[in-house]
Design an enzyme around this catalytic site. Sequence first.
Site, mmCIF file in Angstrom:
data_model
loop_
_atom_site.group_PDB
_atom_site.id
_atom_site.type_symbol
_atom_site.label_atom_id
_atom_site.label_comp_id
_atom_site.label_asym_id
_atom_site.label_seq_id
_atom_site.Cartn_x
_atom_site.Cartn_y
_atom_site.Cartn_z
ATOM 1 N N ARG A 75 0.835 -1.206 0.000
ATOM 2 C CA ARG A 75 0.000 0.000 0.000
ATOM 3 C C ARG A 75 0.869 1.256 0.000
ATOM 4 N NH1 ARG A 75 -3.862 -0.151 4.728
ATOM 5 N NH2 ARG A 75 -4.218 1.955 3.967
ATOM 6 N N ASN A 108 -6.909 9.516 6.498
ATOM 7 C CA ASN A 108 -6.074 8.861 5.483
ATOM 8 C C ASN A 108 -4.613 8.868 5.888
ATOM 9 O OD1 ASN A 108 -8.458 8.644 4.153
ATOM 10 N ND2 ASN A 108 -8.057 10.278 2.676
ATOM 11 N N VAL A 109 -3.931 7.827 5.461
ATOM 12 C CA VAL A 109 -2.527 7.651 5.832
ATOM 13 C C VAL A 109 -1.609 7.943 4.643
ATOM 14 C CG1 VAL A 109 -3.115 5.944 7.605
ATOM 15 C CG2 VAL A 109 -2.607 5.154 5.287
ATOM 16 N N HIS A 125 -5.205 8.941 11.946
ATOM 17 C CA HIS A 125 -4.829 7.521 11.938
ATOM 18 C C HIS A 125 -3.371 7.315 11.537
ATOM 19 C CE1 HIS A 125 -9.388 6.410 11.506
ATOM 20 N NE2 HIS A 125 -9.067 6.795 12.732
ATOM 21 N N SER A 145 -17.013 6.654 5.313
ATOM 22 C CA SER A 145 -18.217 5.877 5.610
ATOM 23 C C SER A 145 -18.777 6.232 6.980
ATOM 24 C CB SER A 145 -17.916 4.374 5.526
ATOM 25 O OG SER A 145 -16.848 4.053 6.388
ATOM 26 N N ASN A 171 -20.304 12.735 -0.414
ATOM 27 C CA ASN A 171 -20.083 11.297 -0.548
ATOM 28 C C ASN A 171 -20.850 10.784 -1.758
ATOM 29 O OD1 ASN A 171 -19.873 8.370 0.012
ATOM 30 N ND2 ASN A 171 -19.289 9.014 2.064
ATOM 31 N N GLU A 209 -22.374 7.931 -1.539
ATOM 32 C CA GLU A 209 -23.463 7.139 -0.964
ATOM 33 C C GLU A 209 -23.921 7.744 0.350
ATOM 34 O OE1 GLU A 209 -21.603 3.431 -0.138
ATOM 35 O OE2 GLU A 209 -21.394 2.881 -2.258
#
Length: 265
Positions: free
Chosen positions: A80, A116-117, A133, A205, A229, A231
Amino acid sequence: MTVRPIELVARRLAAAKRVAVITGAGISAESGLRTFRGATTADLPPDMQSLWKEFDPATLATPEAFARDPAMVSKWYDWRRMGCLAAEPNPGHRALAALQRAVEAKGGEFVLLTQNVDRLHQRAGSIGVVELHGTIMEWRCTTSGERMTPPESAFRTYPPTSPFTPGALLRPDVVWFGEMLPPAALAAAASAAGSCDVFMSIGTSAVVYPAAGFLFDAKRNEAFTIEVNLEATPASEFVDATLGGSSSAVLPALVRAAFGPGAMA
Ligand code: BJW
């Protein structure tokens, strides 16, 4: 005349003295980085296919997974990391950097909180980003906690060994489930949520806590709350305005509507 949500939100943003934003994996999706939930396996390299078939990504993000199989977990994170290095910020990241410049230019305060990282916000020009995070771009010694930025190539062996302590390992400097968030980041987020006039939740989310709770803190403090978003999320029914669509399309349009076409230059 009906005011379209984007115009309403643009007016609120233009008038705000303090703006706080929280982002999640969705804002980096159009930079080619995978989100955590609802992922498919089609574009993964062959040696990673089984990993994603066997595990939900969220179940790899635990200290228990690392303790059980540090080679597999560190390989997944290093894969990643390579993806983050190869990715470029997209118009959504750039729009938030432009929004910060516009708010600060008129004497306002702007805080960007990210789950986000990947460091794409910083590469797009955002300043003072609060990394709730942690970041995959730095790794730390499992014994001493000392941090380092690995070279821009994959580790040679997994798990990577620590250069700081004989016999120790390196792990990504991210926050796994069950781990505390960095206290300074938590304090900055609580302060921003408690004092902003406008709070935006973008591409998340809204299920992972405590990050998901900051929107509710802001709302309790009478901030105008906005969600961007593709959704609906658990936060959707509580926000004051929803801007449905991709963050890479919605955010530049919003910044232009609030601060004029030159703001995105
Ligand atoms: C687009 C788009 C486009 C797509 N445009 N949108 C309260 C209640 C219940 C549980 C807890 C609670 N408080 C704490 C907990 C426990 C736990 C937790 O929240 N569990 C829940 C899942 C149930 N939290 C923790 O453990 C946290 N620690 C903690 O609280 O410490 C104190 C404590 C200790 C011990 C016990 C109890 C408390 C730590 C959480 C760490 C999360 N870590 C991860 C991994 C980071 C490293 C890595 O990158 O691998 O963080 S998990 C993962 O989820 C990652 C993300 O940052 C995080 C959030 O995901 P995100 O960003 O929202 O992404 P997705 O994929 O979920 O969503 C993407 C969204 O984008 C979707 O909505 C799409 O529609 C949208 N989208 N394309 C706009 N183009």
